[in-house]
Write a protein that holds these residues in place. Structure first.
Motif, PDB file in Angstrom:
ATOM      1  N   UNK A 156      10.369 -26.843   8.353  1.00 21.56           N
ATOM      2  CA  UNK A 156       9.876 -25.610   7.910  1.00 21.56           C
ATOM      3  C   UNK A 156       9.782 -24.688   9.034  1.00 21.56           C
ATOM      4  N   UNK A 157       9.679 -25.202  10.417  1.00 22.23           N
ATOM      5  CA  UNK A 157       9.855 -24.440  11.583  1.00 22.23           C
ATOM      6  C   UNK A 157       8.766 -23.374  11.690  1.00 22.23           C
ATOM      7  N   UNK A 158       7.684 -23.490  10.895  1.00 24.18           N
ATOM      8  CA  UNK A 158       6.402 -22.806  11.051  1.00 24.18           C
ATOM      9  C   UNK A 158       5.740 -23.170  12.254  1.00 24.18           C
ATOM     10  N   UNK A 159       4.733 -22.109  12.853  1.00 25.78           N
ATOM     11  CA  UNK A 159       4.140 -22.263  14.068  1.00 25.78           C
ATOM     12  C   UNK A 159       3.185 -23.418  13.807  1.00 25.78           C
ATOM     13  N   UNK A 166       3.575 -30.179  19.679  1.00 25.77           N
ATOM     14  CA  UNK A 166       3.247 -30.061  20.939  1.00 25.77           C
ATOM     15  C   UNK A 166       1.989 -30.366  21.313  1.00 25.77           C
ATOM     16  N   UNK A 167       1.178 -30.488  20.282  1.00 27.89           N
ATOM     17  CA  UNK A 167      -0.231 -31.395  20.401  1.00 27.89           C
ATOM     18  C   UNK A 167       0.000 -32.829  20.574  1.00 27.89           C
ATOM     19  N   UNK A 199       8.885 -38.163  31.137  1.00 27.10           N
ATOM     20  CA  UNK A 199       9.394 -36.770  30.996  1.00 27.10           C
ATOM     21  C   UNK A 199       8.549 -35.852  31.790  1.00 27.10           C
ATOM     22  N   UNK A 200       7.548 -35.966  32.123  1.00 25.89           N
ATOM     23  CA  UNK A 200       6.592 -35.214  33.118  1.00 25.89           C
ATOM     24  C   UNK A 200       6.222 -34.030  32.207  1.00 25.89           C
ATOM     25  N   UNK A 201       5.635 -34.291  30.977  1.00 25.69           N
ATOM     26  CA  UNK A 201       5.207 -33.116  30.097  1.00 25.69           C
ATOM     27  C   UNK A 201       4.215 -32.304  30.443  1.00 25.69           C
ATOM     28  N   UNK A 202       4.194 -30.918  30.370  1.00 25.60           N
ATOM     29  CA  UNK A 202       3.096 -30.212  30.267  1.00 25.60           C
ATOM     30  C   UNK A 202       1.825 -30.355  29.983  1.00 25.60           C
ATOM     31  N   UNK A 203       0.681 -29.966  30.210  1.00 31.81           N
ATOM     32  CA  UNK A 203      -0.623 -30.253  29.870  1.00 31.81           C
ATOM     33  C   UNK A 203      -0.507 -29.937  28.189  1.00 31.81           C
ATOM     34  N   UNK A 204      -1.314 -30.544  27.570  1.00 31.63           N
ATOM     35  CA  UNK A 204      -1.543 -30.130  25.958  1.00 31.63           C
ATOM     36  C   UNK A 204      -1.979 -28.525  26.134  1.00 31.63           C
ATOM     37  N   UNK A 205      -2.946 -28.001  26.980  1.00 41.27           N
ATOM     38  CA  UNK A 205      -3.292 -26.758  26.965  1.00 41.27           C
ATOM     39  C   UNK A 205      -2.188 -25.847  27.243  1.00 41.27           C
ATOM     40  N   UNK A 207       1.227 -26.517  26.598  1.00 41.82           N
ATOM     41  CA  UNK A 207       2.123 -26.590  25.692  1.00 41.82           C
ATOM     42  C   UNK A 207       1.526 -25.848  24.244  1.00 41.82           C
ATOM     43  N   UNK A 208       0.277 -25.596  24.173  1.00 47.07           N
ATOM     44  CA  UNK A 208      -0.219 -24.971  23.160  1.00 47.07           C
ATOM     45  C   UNK A 208      -0.730 -23.624  23.345  1.00 47.07           C
ATOM     46  N   UNK A 209      -0.378 -22.966  24.428  1.00 54.04           N
ATOM     47  CA  UNK A 209      -0.793 -21.837  25.084  1.00 54.04           C
ATOM     48  C   UNK A 209       0.169 -20.816  24.159  1.00 54.04           C
ATOM     49  N   UNK A 210      -0.186 -19.527  23.617  1.00 54.91           N
ATOM     50  CA  UNK A 210       0.502 -18.737  23.053  1.00 54.91           C
ATOM     51  C   UNK A 210       1.593 -18.294  23.836  1.00 54.91           C
ATOM     52  N   UNK A 211       1.405 -18.140  25.308  1.00 55.66           N
ATOM     53  CA  UNK A 211       2.629 -17.597  25.793  1.00 55.66           C
ATOM     54  C   UNK A 211       3.784 -18.571  25.979  1.00 55.66           C
ATOM     55  N   UNK A 212       3.628 -19.678  25.868  1.00 57.68           N
ATOM     56  CA  UNK A 212       4.718 -20.895  25.904  1.00 57.68           C
ATOM     57  C   UNK A 212       5.760 -20.346  24.913  1.00 57.68           C
ATOM     58  N   UNK A 213       5.442 -19.968  23.579  1.00 53.01           N
ATOM     59  CA  UNK A 213       6.541 -19.624  22.669  1.00 53.01           C
ATOM     60  C   UNK A 213       6.581 -18.084  22.237  1.00 53.01           C
TER      61      UNK A 213
END
Length: 215
Positions: A156-159, A166-167, A199-205, A207-213
Motif C-alpha cells: 500500500x505504501x501508506x505511512x 522503520x520501527x 548496516x549501521x542503521x540509524x536509531x529508531x527515533x 528513522x521514525x522522525x517526521x523529517x526523515x520522509x
C-alpha cells in the motif's frame, strides 16, 4: 453610519474562510489518494508496451539493475530507455507487432511513456539508493515481480506501512547477494540481527522522525 465590521476584521474572516476551504480540499485529496492506493493493490497497470516481469525476470533471469540502472545510487530506480530494450530486441522478436512502438520510439528519438506503478505523493521523500545500501530487498516493497505477467502494486505504501518497517527494519533485510533475488528466503532472526548491525542503521527515533520522509 459606521461599518459593523472593521476592514481588519473582514480580512481576518476572509483569510479564515480561505484557510478552511484549503483544508477541506486538502482533506478530500488525501482521502482520494488513500482510497486509490488501496484500490490499486493487485491491479495490473496498463503500459504502452505490455512488459512482463514474469517472462523477463522469472523465466529469463534478468537482473533488476539491467533496466533500473540507478536503483543502487539514486533516489529514483530509473525506467528503461528505448536503447536498453533494444539491447535485446534489436534482434529478438524484432518484427513482432507488439514491439512496433519500441521501434517507433527509437526512430523518432522519443522515449516510451512508461506508467509508474509505485507513485508517492510529492510531500514524501524516498531514496532507493539508501534502502538498497542498507540491505532492503526489492521484494519487500515490490512483491514477487518474477510472478507478475503485468506489474501491479503489491504494497500500500501508506505511512503506517512504512513506519512498521522503520520501527523494525532488521526483519526486512537481506545479504547483498540476495537483495535482487525475488525468491530469496527471509533472513532468520539471528541473521537479521547480524545484517542490521552490519548496516549501521540509524536509531529508531531518527528513522521514525517526521523529517526523515517529509523534507
Amino acid at each position: 453610519m459606521s461599518a459593523v465590521f472593521s476592514p481588519r476584521a473582514v480580512l481576518v474572516v476572509r483569510l479564515a474562510v480561505l484557510a478552511l476551504l484549503g483544508l477541506a480540499v486538502g482533506t478530500v485529496l488525501l482521502f482520494v489518494w488513500r482510497a486509490r492506493a488501496y484500490e490499486q493493490l493487485g491491479e495490473p497497470i496498463a503500459q504502452p508496451i505490455p512488459f512482463s516481469h514474469k517472462h523477463h525476470v522469472g523465466d529469463d533471469g534478468i537482473d533488476c539493475r539491467y533496466c533500473h540502472a540507478t536503483v543502487e545510487t539514486a533516489a529514483h530506480a530509473g525506467l528503461p530507455s528505448t536503447a536498453v530494450c533494444l539491447g535485446c530486441h534489436a534482434q529478438l522478436y524484432r518484427d513482432q507487432p507488439l514491439l512496433a512502438l519500441l521501434h517507433e520510439s527509437a526512430a523518432a528519438h522519443r522515449p516510451i511513456a512508461w506508467q509508474r506503478v509505485h507513485v508517492l505523493p510529492d510531500f514524501v521523500y524516498f531514496n532507493h539508493g539508501v534502502h538498497v545500501a542498507k540491505g532492503v530487498a526489492c521484494v519487500e516493497c515490490h512483491g514477487r515481480v518474477d510472478q507478475m505477467p503485468l506489474e501491479w502494486r503489491a504494497s500500500p505504501l501508506q505511512m503506517q506501512w512504512c513506519l512498521d518497517c522503520h520501527r523494525d527494519p532488521a526483519a526486512h533485510l537481506r545479504p547483498q547477494s540476495q537483495e535482487f533475488t525475488p525468491d530469496a528466503p527471509p533472513a532468520t532472526p539471528s541473521q537479521a540481527g547480524l545484517l542490521a548491525r552490519a548496516a549501521h542503521l540509524e536509531s529508531r527515533r531518527r528513522m521514525t522522525d517526521c523529517s526523515t520522509c517529509h523534507r
